[in-house]
Write a protein that holds these residues in place. Structure first.
Motif, PDB file in Angstrom:
ATOM      1  N   HIS A  44      -9.753  -2.903   2.961  1.00 44.97           N
ATOM      2  CA  HIS A  44      -9.556  -3.144   1.761  1.00 44.97           C
ATOM      3  C   HIS A  44      -9.728  -4.908   1.424  1.00 44.97           C
ATOM      4  O   HIS A  44      -9.716  -5.448   0.039  1.00 44.97           O
ATOM      5  CB  HIS A  44      -8.074  -2.920   1.142  1.00 44.97           C
ATOM      6  CG  HIS A  44      -7.940  -1.415   1.285  1.00 44.97           C
ATOM      7  ND1 HIS A  44      -8.538  -0.587   0.524  1.00 44.97           N
ATOM      8  CD2 HIS A  44      -7.086  -0.692   2.058  1.00 44.97           C
ATOM      9  CE1 HIS A  44      -8.190   0.756   0.916  1.00 44.97           C
ATOM     10  NE2 HIS A  44      -7.222   0.499   1.735  1.00 44.97           N
ATOM     11  N   ASP A  69      -0.651   1.624  -4.713  1.00 45.74           N
ATOM     12  CA  ASP A  69      -1.689   2.676  -4.204  1.00 45.74           C
ATOM     13  C   ASP A  69      -1.545   3.508  -5.274  1.00 45.74           C
ATOM     14  O   ASP A  69      -0.913   3.957  -6.149  1.00 45.74           O
ATOM     15  CB  ASP A  69      -1.053   2.879  -2.920  1.00 45.74           C
ATOM     16  CG  ASP A  69      -2.572   3.427  -2.182  1.00 45.74           C
ATOM     17  OD1 ASP A  69      -3.669   3.549  -2.758  1.00 45.74           O
ATOM     18  OD2 ASP A  69      -2.184   3.473  -1.055  1.00 45.74           O
ATOM     19  N   ALA A 124     -14.304  -2.506  -2.108  1.00 44.75           N
ATOM     20  CA  ALA A 124     -12.939  -2.467  -1.698  1.00 44.75           C
ATOM     21  C   ALA A 124     -12.202  -3.213  -2.724  1.00 44.75           C
ATOM     22  O   ALA A 124     -12.886  -3.827  -3.875  1.00 44.75           O
ATOM     23  CB  ALA A 124     -12.671  -2.936  -0.362  1.00 44.75           C
ATOM     24  N   VAL A 125     -10.899  -3.226  -2.620  1.00 47.82           N
ATOM     25  CA  VAL A 125     -10.006  -3.754  -3.674  1.00 47.82           C
ATOM     26  C   VAL A 125     -10.515  -5.444  -3.826  1.00 47.82           C
ATOM     27  O   VAL A 125     -10.490  -5.927  -5.055  1.00 47.82           O
ATOM     28  CB  VAL A 125      -8.599  -3.916  -3.238  1.00 47.82           C
ATOM     29  CG1 VAL A 125      -7.829  -4.536  -4.163  1.00 47.82           C
ATOM     30  CG2 VAL A 125      -7.967  -2.432  -3.100  1.00 47.82           C
ATOM     31  N   LEU A 159      -2.441  -5.044   2.838  1.00 46.20           N
ATOM     32  CA  LEU A 159      -3.282  -3.670   2.833  1.00 46.20           C
ATOM     33  C   LEU A 159      -3.984  -3.559   4.154  1.00 46.20           C
ATOM     34  O   LEU A 159      -4.026  -4.499   4.842  1.00 46.20           O
ATOM     35  CB  LEU A 159      -4.452  -3.947   1.515  1.00 46.20           C
ATOM     36  CG  LEU A 159      -3.942  -4.330   0.175  1.00 46.20           C
ATOM     37  CD1 LEU A 159      -5.034  -4.044  -0.676  1.00 46.20           C
ATOM     38  CD2 LEU A 159      -3.127  -2.968  -0.204  1.00 46.20           C
ATOM     39  N   ASP A 180      -9.204   2.211  -4.065  1.00 48.02           N
ATOM     40  CA  ASP A 180      -9.387   0.904  -4.312  1.00 48.02           C
ATOM     41  C   ASP A 180      -9.412   0.495  -5.680  1.00 48.02           C
ATOM     42  O   ASP A 180      -9.019  -0.646  -6.265  1.00 48.02           O
ATOM     43  CB  ASP A 180     -10.946   0.524  -3.615  1.00 48.02           C
ATOM     44  CG  ASP A 180     -10.650   0.299  -1.999  1.00 48.02           C
ATOM     45  OD1 ASP A 180     -10.384  -0.723  -1.709  1.00 48.02           O
ATOM     46  OD2 ASP A 180     -10.780   1.700  -1.541  1.00 48.02           O
ATOM     47  N   GLU A 194       0.860  -1.155  -0.015  1.00 44.23           N
ATOM     48  CA  GLU A 194      -0.134  -0.123   0.087  1.00 44.23           C
ATOM     49  C   GLU A 194       0.838   1.347  -0.086  1.00 44.23           C
ATOM     50  O   GLU A 194       0.852   2.076   0.756  1.00 44.23           O
ATOM     51  CB  GLU A 194      -0.985   0.072   1.107  1.00 44.23           C
ATOM     52  CG  GLU A 194      -2.265   0.854   1.200  1.00 44.23           C
ATOM     53  CD  GLU A 194      -3.122   0.639   2.287  1.00 44.23           C
ATOM     54  OE1 GLU A 194      -4.060   1.407   2.606  1.00 44.23           O
ATOM     55  OE2 GLU A 194      -2.947  -0.506   3.057  1.00 44.23           O
TER      56      GLU A 194
END
Length: 239
Positions: A145, A115, A160-161, A141, A121, A59
């Motif tokens: 996330h 990031d 989120a991711v 992360l 995200d 991140e």
């Protein structure tokens, strides 16, 4: 402070089994906790022992990739990397230095800054989607996330991711770490415990320590949100 091995109280075979080509494994953390970089480094070492190669996502903003590459090549110290203040701590930089040592032994290890300064995200998911699928992918992360499903109570809520990747058809495995209680006495230290998402205690921990942080409904099951939890308990407390 960071040179010792992480004290693991049980077998993390479930996580290690899923760190393999074809999967994106995301380990969540509460930033600046000293146990997290040691634990994550241990997973990286276990993956290298099994597969030789591993792609690591961190991140950190992508504009730091050139300096990260220099750190991996031994040209610069990890102190040169710009890491956001809420994430940065001595353990994070120690971990990156350890990755540089591992890379000297395992050249195909890759450390990537994923990031961005906006639409974070979405941008992190896009970067991870581009990672080569023929190598294990391991990502560290913040815990939020890692959520593969969120039932938002506000229109501004965004996936989120993990949810973005899962919705695109990627095989995503997520394991947020939680520190319970948040503080131990100064001489206690912590031990780790793995909790599968299917275990009864996973759901209240998910709802009370992650979903409670955002404008979202509590879940009725943890299995469609995460794959498991890594708990850090104070030594001497019941687990």
């Amino acid at each position: 402070m960071f040179s010792g091995a992480t004290c693991l109280s049980n077998d993390f075979a479930d996580i290690e089994h899923n760190i393999k080509p074809g999967n994106i494994v995301i380990i969540g953390e509460t930033h600046q906790q000293p146990e997290s970089p040691r634990f994550f480094k241990g997973l990286v070492e276990a993956t290298i022992a099994k597969y030789q190669c591993v792609s690591i996502g961190l991140e950190i903003e992508r504009d730091q990739q050139a300096i990260i590459d220099d750190v991996m090549a031994g040209k610069e110290p990890a102190s040169k990397i710009k890491i956001p203040f809420p994430i940065d701590h001595a353990g994070m930089r120690w971990m990156i230095e350890q990755f540089a040592e591992l890379k000297r032994q395992t050249p195909c290890l890759r450390v990537e800054a994923i990031d961005a300064d906006q639409d974070r995200d979405e941008n992190m998911a896009n970067r991870l989607a581009d990672f080569p699928a023929d190598k294990p992918i391991l990502v560290l992360l913040g815990g939020l996330h890692t959520l593969k499903k969120v039932n938002w109570t506000v229109r501004s809520g965004k996936p989120a991711v993990a949810e973005i990747l899962a919705n695109r058809g990627f095989s995503v495995k997520t394991y947020p770490q939680r520190w319970l209680p948040e503080k131990c006495t100064s001489d206690q230290g912590r031990i780790s415990l793995f909790v599968s998402a299917s275990d009864p205690e996973a759901l209240p921990i998910l709802n009370q320590t992650l979903m409670s942080l955002i404008n979202a409904k509590k879940h009725r099951a943890a299995t469609d949100v995460i794959d498991g939890l890594v708990l850090w308990k104070c030594k001497g407390e019941k687990v």
